[in-house]
Write a protein that holds these residues in place. Sequence first.
Motif, PDB file in Angstrom:
ATOM      1  N   PRO A   6       0.813  -1.228   0.000  1.00  0.00           N
ATOM      2  CA  PRO A   6       0.000   0.000   0.000  1.00  0.00           C
ATOM      3  C   PRO A   6       0.841   1.270   0.000  1.00  0.00           C
ATOM      4  CG  PRO A   6      -0.090  -1.104   2.137  1.00  0.00           C
ATOM      5  CD  PRO A   6       0.575  -2.050   1.209  1.00  0.00           C
ATOM      6  N   ASP A   7       2.028   1.234   0.614  1.00  0.00           N
ATOM      7  CA  ASP A   7       2.887   2.422   0.598  1.00  0.00           C
ATOM      8  C   ASP A   7       3.322   2.767  -0.823  1.00  0.00           C
ATOM      9  OD1 ASP A   7       3.233   3.557   3.208  1.00  0.00           O
ATOM     10  OD2 ASP A   7       4.236   1.712   3.800  1.00  0.00           O
ATOM     11  N   ALA A   8       3.600   1.723  -1.625  1.00  0.00           N
ATOM     12  CA  ALA A   8       3.991   1.978  -3.013  1.00  0.00           C
ATOM     13  C   ALA A   8       2.840   2.604  -3.790  1.00  0.00           C
ATOM     14  CB  ALA A   8       4.439   0.674  -3.680  1.00  0.00           C
ATOM     15  N   ALA A   9       1.625   2.109  -3.571  1.00  0.00           N
ATOM     16  CA  ALA A   9       0.466   2.706  -4.233  1.00  0.00           C
ATOM     17  C   ALA A   9       0.266   4.143  -3.783  1.00  0.00           C
ATOM     18  CB  ALA A   9      -0.781   1.867  -3.939  1.00  0.00           C
ATOM     19  N   LEU A  10       0.470   4.415  -2.502  1.00  0.00           N
ATOM     20  CA  LEU A  10       0.329   5.781  -1.995  1.00  0.00           C
ATOM     21  C   LEU A  10       1.338   6.713  -2.663  1.00  0.00           C
ATOM     22  CD1 LEU A  10      -1.024   7.693   0.109  1.00  0.00           C
ATOM     23  CD2 LEU A  10       0.830   7.068   1.661  1.00  0.00           C
ATOM     24  N   LEU A  11       2.575   6.258  -2.787  1.00  0.00           N
ATOM     25  CA  LEU A  11       3.593   7.104  -3.405  1.00  0.00           C
ATOM     26  C   LEU A  11       3.315   7.313  -4.892  1.00  0.00           C
ATOM     27  CD1 LEU A  11       6.844   5.769  -1.701  1.00  0.00           C
ATOM     28  CD2 LEU A  11       5.505   7.801  -1.142  1.00  0.00           C
ATOM     29  N   ARG A  12       2.849   6.278  -5.575  1.00  0.00           N
ATOM     30  CA  ARG A  12       2.489   6.463  -6.989  1.00  0.00           C
ATOM     31  C   ARG A  12       1.326   7.438  -7.115  1.00  0.00           C
ATOM     32  NH1 ARG A  12       3.440   0.788  -7.576  1.00  0.00           N
ATOM     33  NH2 ARG A  12       1.201   0.398  -7.497  1.00  0.00           N
ATOM     34  N   GLY A  13       0.403   7.385  -6.162  1.00  0.00           N
ATOM     35  CA  GLY A  13      -0.708   8.333  -6.182  1.00  0.00           C
ATOM     36  C   GLY A  13      -0.232   9.758  -5.988  1.00  0.00           C
ATOM     37  N   LEU A  14       0.723   9.975  -5.082  1.00  0.00           N
ATOM     38  CA  LEU A  14       1.258  11.317  -4.863  1.00  0.00           C
ATOM     39  C   LEU A  14       1.984  11.828  -6.110  1.00  0.00           C
ATOM     40  CD1 LEU A  14       2.585  11.001  -1.207  1.00  0.00           C
ATOM     41  CD2 LEU A  14       0.675  12.418  -1.987  1.00  0.00           C
ATOM     42  N   TRP A  17      -0.682  12.822  -8.497  1.00  0.00           N
ATOM     43  CA  TRP A  17      -1.306  14.073  -8.041  1.00  0.00           C
ATOM     44  C   TRP A  17      -0.441  15.272  -8.418  1.00  0.00           C
ATOM     45  CZ3 TRP A  17      -5.821  15.570  -5.638  1.00  0.00           C
ATOM     46  CH2 TRP A  17      -5.840  16.859  -5.108  1.00  0.00           C
ATOM     47  N   SER A  18       0.868  15.129  -8.299  1.00  0.00           N
ATOM     48  CA  SER A  18       1.759  16.251  -8.616  1.00  0.00           C
ATOM     49  C   SER A  18       1.669  16.633 -10.084  1.00  0.00           C
ATOM     50  CB  SER A  18       3.205  15.895  -8.257  1.00  0.00           C
ATOM     51  OG  SER A  18       3.750  14.950  -9.161  1.00  0.00           O
ATOM     52  N   ARG A  19       1.209  15.699 -10.945  1.00  0.00           N
ATOM     53  CA  ARG A  19       1.025  15.992 -12.372  1.00  0.00           C
ATOM     54  C   ARG A  19      -0.432  16.306 -12.701  1.00  0.00           C
ATOM     55  NH1 ARG A  19       4.368  11.365 -12.766  1.00  0.00           N
ATOM     56  NH2 ARG A  19       2.514  10.119 -13.186  1.00  0.00           N
ATOM     57  N   TRP A  20      -1.288  16.391 -11.674  1.00  0.00           N
ATOM     58  CA  TRP A  20      -2.720  16.630 -11.844  1.00  0.00           C
ATOM     59  C   TRP A  20      -3.391  15.523 -12.654  1.00  0.00           C
ATOM     60  CZ3 TRP A  20      -4.334  20.240  -8.647  1.00  0.00           C
ATOM     61  CH2 TRP A  20      -3.404  21.196  -8.227  1.00  0.00           C
ATOM     62  N   ASP A  21      -2.861  14.311 -12.549  1.00  0.00           N
ATOM     63  CA  ASP A  21      -3.493  13.139 -13.161  1.00  0.00           C
ATOM     64  C   ASP A  21      -4.388  12.518 -12.089  1.00  0.00           C
ATOM     65  OD1 ASP A  21      -4.276  10.821 -14.395  1.00  0.00           O
ATOM     66  OD2 ASP A  21      -2.264  10.250 -15.070  1.00  0.00           O
ATOM     67  N   TRP A  22      -5.585  13.098 -11.922  1.00  0.00           N
ATOM     68  CA  TRP A  22      -6.426  12.731 -10.794  1.00  0.00           C
ATOM     69  C   TRP A  22      -7.048  11.347 -10.947  1.00  0.00           C
ATOM     70  CZ3 TRP A  22      -8.146  18.307 -11.536  1.00  0.00           C
ATOM     71  CH2 TRP A  22      -7.366  19.136 -10.740  1.00  0.00           C
ATOM     72  N   VAL A  23      -7.237  10.889 -12.150  1.00  0.00           N
ATOM     73  CA  VAL A  23      -7.815   9.560 -12.341  1.00  0.00           C
ATOM     74  C   VAL A  23      -6.841   8.497 -11.832  1.00  0.00           C
ATOM     75  CG1 VAL A  23      -8.631   7.887 -14.030  1.00  0.00           C
ATOM     76  CG2 VAL A  23      -9.245  10.305 -14.273  1.00  0.00           C
ATOM     77  N   LEU A  24      -5.589   8.563 -12.288  1.00  0.00           N
ATOM     78  CA  LEU A  24      -4.592   7.609 -11.809  1.00  0.00           C
ATOM     79  C   LEU A  24      -4.376   7.767 -10.305  1.00  0.00           C
ATOM     80  CD1 LEU A  24      -2.447   5.452 -12.229  1.00  0.00           C
ATOM     81  CD2 LEU A  24      -0.836   7.262 -12.883  1.00  0.00           C
ATOM     82  N   ALA A  25      -4.301   9.017  -9.840  1.00  0.00           N
ATOM     83  CA  ALA A  25      -4.096   9.257  -8.410  1.00  0.00           C
ATOM     84  C   ALA A  25      -5.234   8.641  -7.592  1.00  0.00           C
ATOM     85  CB  ALA A  25      -3.987  10.754  -8.138  1.00  0.00           C
ATOM     86  N   ARG A  26      -6.463   8.827  -8.052  1.00  0.00           N
ATOM     87  CA  ARG A  26      -7.615   8.264  -7.326  1.00  0.00           C
ATOM     88  C   ARG A  26      -7.503   6.754  -7.212  1.00  0.00           C
ATOM     89  NH1 ARG A  26     -12.675   7.946 -10.926  1.00  0.00           N
ATOM     90  NH2 ARG A  26     -11.212   6.435 -11.806  1.00  0.00           N
ATOM     91  N   ASP A  27      -7.152   6.086  -8.312  1.00  0.00           N
ATOM     92  CA  ASP A  27      -7.071   4.628  -8.297  1.00  0.00           C
ATOM     93  C   ASP A  27      -5.968   4.148  -7.353  1.00  0.00           C
ATOM     94  OD1 ASP A  27      -9.101   4.692 -10.133  1.00  0.00           O
ATOM     95  OD2 ASP A  27      -7.806   4.324 -11.877  1.00  0.00           O
ATOM     96  N   GLU A  28      -4.819   4.841  -7.368  1.00  0.00           N
ATOM     97  CA  GLU A  28      -3.722   4.425  -6.491  1.00  0.00           C
ATOM     98  C   GLU A  28      -4.058   4.698  -5.027  1.00  0.00           C
ATOM     99  OE1 GLU A  28      -1.308   2.682  -7.302  1.00  0.00           O
ATOM    100  OE2 GLU A  28      -0.992   2.940  -9.448  1.00  0.00           O
ATOM    101  N   PHE A  29      -4.671   5.830  -4.729  1.00  0.00           N
ATOM    102  CA  PHE A  29      -5.044   6.133  -3.347  1.00  0.00           C
ATOM    103  C   PHE A  29      -6.107   5.150  -2.844  1.00  0.00           C
ATOM    104  CE2 PHE A  29      -3.778  10.746  -4.285  1.00  0.00           C
ATOM    105  CZ  PHE A  29      -2.513  10.573  -3.725  1.00  0.00           C
TER     106      PHE A  29
END
Length: 872
Positions: free
Chosen positions: A417-425, A428-440
């Motif tokens: 889960p930590d890896a998914a959280l970091l990929r989500g962050l 998010w930094s690129r404003w790719d909210w769809v990918l960020a949402r799935d990873e979070f």
Amino acid sequence: MDLRTPNAPASKYRIPRPRRDAVPRPALLARALERAADARLVLVQAPAGFGKTTLLVQLATALAATPGTEVVWVSLDAEDNDANRLFAALFGALAALDLPWPVPPATVLAQLQDASPAARTALGALLDALGGRPQARIAIVLDDLHHVSDAAALQLLDTLIARAPPELCLFIGSRVAPPLSLARWRAGGELVELGLEDLQFDLDAAQALCRLRGLQAPADDALQTVLARTHGWVAGLHLVLGSARQGSGMPTLAGPAAHRHLFDYFAQEVLAALPPPLQQFLLHSSVLPELSPPLCEAVTGRGDARAVLDDLFDRQLFLSALDETVPVLRLHDLFRDFLRGELDRRAPGLAAELHARAAAAETRAERAVPHWLAAGRWPEALAALRQMAEGLLAVGGTHRLERWLEQLPPQWRETQPDAALLRGLCAWSRWDWVLARDEFQRSHDAFARQGQPRERCVALGMLGACHNALGDLERAGQVLAMAADAPLPAALQVPFDSLAAWHGVARGDGAAVVAGLAAMADNAALAPAARYPNIVDMSYGHFIGLPGTRPLMERLRRLCQDEVQVPALDAWLAFWHGDPAAARAALEALLQLQRQLPGDVMLGISALHLHSLQLAAQGRAAEALAVIAPVGDRMTPGFSQGWRRTYVHVQARIHWRAEDAEGLAALLPLLSRPRSPREWPVLDTGAALVQGQHALLCGDLPAASALLEQAVVLQRGGRLPAFMGDARCALALCRAAQGALDAAAAALDAVLAEAIDDAGLGLVLEPPGRLQALWQAVGPRLRCPASAQAALRRRLAAWQTPHAPEAAMPPDDPLSTREREVLALLAEGQSNKLIARALELSQHTVKRHVANILTKLALDSRTQAAAYWHRR
């Protein structure tokens, strides 16, 4: 201003101490320094072991002793192999110079992720800083550039060298020719090249080396034989002389390309000559990029590492001293490569354990990560990445974080889960909210299964922010409800406070907005580290002008005073609550920042958005529309799906202010269509408002009345972000046109009362003729106190004073006023000398301005710059 990142060791920026047996090369130094006076680059290129670093140390020492010259040093390694990390190291070295940075260096660094035009433009701030002290000459030494092969990093470095001000010269040491514009600089006489032929030892140098090492020099013919066998290779000569000192005669070497022979020789003559405890110390320490006492003690288990390091350096082995007092040593690359190979041969598998010991002893997470990865200790590597992630992302280290994540085994990584959280962050930094949402979502669910409530809250807060950004307000509300069930510490509460405020804006719930902002300010004051990325998101204008938000936004502005978005918040507050002069000054500061940092998408959107509103308030509708038009092009795909219509509403407001019914009509099909699932409910209010405004401009008073009344009702339960407009002003105009003056007065009264209570003019910045006529018609019926009305009128009068138009330039033009003047003369075909005379500048200053123009416009020549000017 301290530019150094907390993860970089100070020894990285120290000029290594000269070796005791370093042979002076006065003729070579004099020739190189003389030619460097007019050069932009001095390249020292030769294979390993030819004394590149030694020569650079001698050059740096000579330059540092020259009055008016400042020298900075960077020892590069494999971890500097991306654009962001390379420039982070460079900025760290520049910290000692106290340069006049126009933009915080960490902000510039956040833009340097790749070699895009936006990143190249961001280098303008670095060039401005380097050229801001024309009385001083600056020499930057980059040693071991061969460790950097990343194309984007090298392209940005090429741009920096090509646009460097005359006061700057770079000195680069590398085993290979870097892919820079060497041919162009060579043809222009701006490149000094010191190669293998320059570095090879001759007889005099070999004799000097013998004397420095306390040896009786062999006969000249014997030395000539050795020089021929080694091709003047400095490392080979050291080996031969070391062998001679041991009394074993002169070995035969095949030359610098024969690495196997070299390694065999190290094993036979250098390492074997050391006492066994020192051999083991060196072999175990070879896993370290730098040999410091604490880390050497950790990997070797010895408590006398400081004394051992001093002993090793005194033995004149292949080591350089990066810090004399600690001490900190660095193994020569060839020697380190041999030692690591010998370690694997003697003790297979031990290197992984030694890397683990080094990682555990590292005090800097960024330097621990490569050790954990080399040790195959994936959980520890991921924990270190988690520890450093937010700080790295805040300065643009997204690519580096992702590169490290990719080194984790894919099958194992996908379960963490930590890896998914970091990929989500990172997303998010690129404003790719769809990918960020799935990873979070993945990380949240896994943390919940594993019984980690704190980590689950972190993922949940970011997940809710993604739901809000994507218009999924039902799920965003569910996240807030989940958070409300568990009291959280301040640091964990801030993201949910931010989400509550944004959720309130999305639904038009003013009370929720105020409550969220107030809670966030309270908790952020208790947990300053929780600012990123939550508080900086408050700077985009959505909260300005809403009732009760002003003191809260001013408080948040004070809390995040060091953040890059502060000028955006300053400009919005000045526009809504200040006078025109203050608003224009704040806007200019914001626009200048946006020009310097074009890679910051949200900063650019905020700047253009506010610029258009200020122009519209001055009655300059055509310019305002030209400014706001490119906003849609700046949106990332995920951002534009839910937010495009919000900014199209700004265009609609400009058409309304200009009484442009035709322009407003062109937007109606987009603004009046049903909302998509990714759009906020407040757009329903906006749709009724723009349709009512259009009907009013067309003279259809019954339709206008019905639509605007509907908009006012919707606004009570779904307040628009203030920059989109206010239905009550339009309704007051409609009622006055219908002759219903009491109803018109009631609608205007509500607006005036709010403006007076909030000390804000944004709601009443309507065209003067329209507002004054309405005010005059309903004046006797207004309940607002006359004194308050008079004060409001006086403030409005300042906005109604004509202001001189700005120079006609593209709205996203990144150049300063002076750079535009230089470009105009350049486009006329004038030389730097003539431009300097016309503008009363030095030729060096003109050259720097031309370099900045090319960098900011991502152009390659003066001809392209002239064409840009003529196309504008």
